[in-house]
Design a protein around this motif. Sequence first.
Motif, PDB file in Angstrom:
ATOM      1  N   GLY A 114     -33.134  -3.030 -13.044  1.00  0.00           N
ATOM      2  CA  GLY A 114     -34.141  -4.083 -12.998  1.00  0.00           C
ATOM      3  C   GLY A 114     -34.093  -4.971 -14.226  1.00  0.00           C
ATOM      4  O   GLY A 114     -34.200  -6.200 -14.122  1.00  0.00           O
ATOM      5  N   GLN A 115     -33.927  -4.368 -15.397  1.00  0.00           N
ATOM      6  CA  GLN A 115     -33.870  -5.157 -16.623  1.00  0.00           C
ATOM      7  C   GLN A 115     -32.627  -6.051 -16.649  1.00  0.00           C
ATOM      8  O   GLN A 115     -32.707  -7.225 -17.014  1.00  0.00           O
ATOM      9  N   ALA A 116     -31.498  -5.494 -16.239  1.00  0.00           N
ATOM     10  CA  ALA A 116     -30.270  -6.294 -16.199  1.00  0.00           C
ATOM     11  C   ALA A 116     -30.405  -7.426 -15.184  1.00  0.00           C
ATOM     12  O   ALA A 116     -29.990  -8.563 -15.439  1.00  0.00           O
ATOM     13  N   SER A 117     -30.992  -7.121 -14.046  1.00  0.00           N
ATOM     14  CA  SER A 117     -31.189  -8.147 -13.022  1.00  0.00           C
ATOM     15  C   SER A 117     -32.111  -9.247 -13.516  1.00  0.00           C
ATOM     16  O   SER A 117     -31.885 -10.436 -13.239  1.00  0.00           O
ATOM     17  N   ALA A 118     -33.146  -8.878 -14.260  1.00  0.00           N
ATOM     18  CA  ALA A 118     -34.078  -9.876 -14.787  1.00  0.00           C
ATOM     19  C   ALA A 118     -33.390 -10.792 -15.793  1.00  0.00           C
ATOM     20  O   ALA A 118     -33.608 -12.011 -15.780  1.00  0.00           O
ATOM     21  N   LEU A 119     -32.566 -10.223 -16.665  1.00  0.00           N
ATOM     22  CA  LEU A 119     -31.853 -11.052 -17.639  1.00  0.00           C
ATOM     23  C   LEU A 119     -30.878 -12.009 -16.960  1.00  0.00           C
ATOM     24  O   LEU A 119     -30.807 -13.196 -17.301  1.00  0.00           O
ATOM     25  N   VAL A 120     -30.131 -11.501 -15.982  1.00  0.00           N
ATOM     26  CA  VAL A 120     -29.190 -12.355 -15.257  1.00  0.00           C
ATOM     27  C   VAL A 120     -29.953 -13.411 -14.457  1.00  0.00           C
ATOM     28  O   VAL A 120     -29.538 -14.579 -14.409  1.00  0.00           O
ATOM     29  N   ALA A 121     -31.065 -13.030 -13.854  1.00  0.00           N
ATOM     30  CA  ALA A 121     -31.855 -13.992 -13.086  1.00  0.00           C
ATOM     31  C   ALA A 121     -32.420 -15.086 -13.987  1.00  0.00           C
ATOM     32  O   ALA A 121     -32.470 -16.261 -13.597  1.00  0.00           O
ATOM     33  N   ALA A 122     -32.838 -14.730 -15.196  1.00  0.00           N
ATOM     34  CA  ALA A 122     -33.328 -15.745 -16.133  1.00  0.00           C
ATOM     35  C   ALA A 122     -32.208 -16.717 -16.506  1.00  0.00           C
ATOM     36  O   ALA A 122     -32.421 -17.934 -16.555  1.00  0.00           O
ATOM     37  N   LEU A 123     -31.022 -16.183 -16.739  1.00  0.00           N
ATOM     38  CA  LEU A 123     -29.873 -17.025 -17.076  1.00  0.00           C
ATOM     39  C   LEU A 123     -29.495 -17.942 -15.916  1.00  0.00           C
ATOM     40  O   LEU A 123     -29.350 -19.158 -16.078  1.00  0.00           O
ATOM     41  N   VAL A 124     -29.349 -17.367 -14.735  1.00  0.00           N
ATOM     42  CA  VAL A 124     -28.943 -18.142 -13.560  1.00  0.00           C
ATOM     43  C   VAL A 124     -30.022 -19.154 -13.175  1.00  0.00           C
ATOM     44  O   VAL A 124     -29.720 -20.309 -12.840  1.00  0.00           O
ATOM     45  N   SER A 125     -31.283 -18.743 -13.240  1.00  0.00           N
ATOM     46  CA  SER A 125     -32.371 -19.663 -12.919  1.00  0.00           C
ATOM     47  C   SER A 125     -32.413 -20.829 -13.897  1.00  0.00           C
ATOM     48  O   SER A 125     -32.677 -21.965 -13.509  1.00  0.00           O
ATOM     49  N   GLY A 126     -32.168 -20.535 -15.159  1.00  0.00           N
ATOM     50  CA  GLY A 126     -32.112 -21.608 -16.145  1.00  0.00           C
ATOM     51  C   GLY A 126     -30.976 -22.576 -15.868  1.00  0.00           C
ATOM     52  O   GLY A 126     -31.143 -23.802 -15.962  1.00  0.00           O
TER      53      GLY A 126
END
Length: 162
Positions: free
Chosen positions: A87-99
Amino acid sequence: MKELRIRTLAAVFVVAGVLSWAGARLWNAVGTLPRVPLAAPIVLALIAVVLLSTALSLRARLKAQRERRPGAKGVDPLMAARAVVFGQASALVAALVSGMYGGAGAFLLESLEVPALRDQAIYAGFSVLAGIAVIAAAFFLERVCKLPEDDDNEHGGAAPAA
């Protein structure tokens, strides 16, 4: 294990968004802008669904275990830790991709009169929303798997020596 911090995710989102916006401006001046894939919001939404279903499953199993229901299937602590790390890794990647898609979408907002670019801006917007859903699901999963606080001091236990 450290908890997710919204400040860290917001910083990743903003930095990626600014760099993506600047990159989109530069790329558009040089040639054609890369397309925002239709699969981007779909994949992010699927990750959010997986995280949410994992959190709901673990929450139900932990509740059954706490209530000592007969036949309750326990939760392996290592599995819960792996779910939180996912979940933490997914959140970091999602923040990057969303940005990244947010920055590209912000650039695309300048040319909404072109139908193809309008569609790209819509895909970018849905990608940002799906990324936010991934982050929310990751926070929920982390909350579900968090160990209860030690309440000895609240129930009359002796205060720890300083």
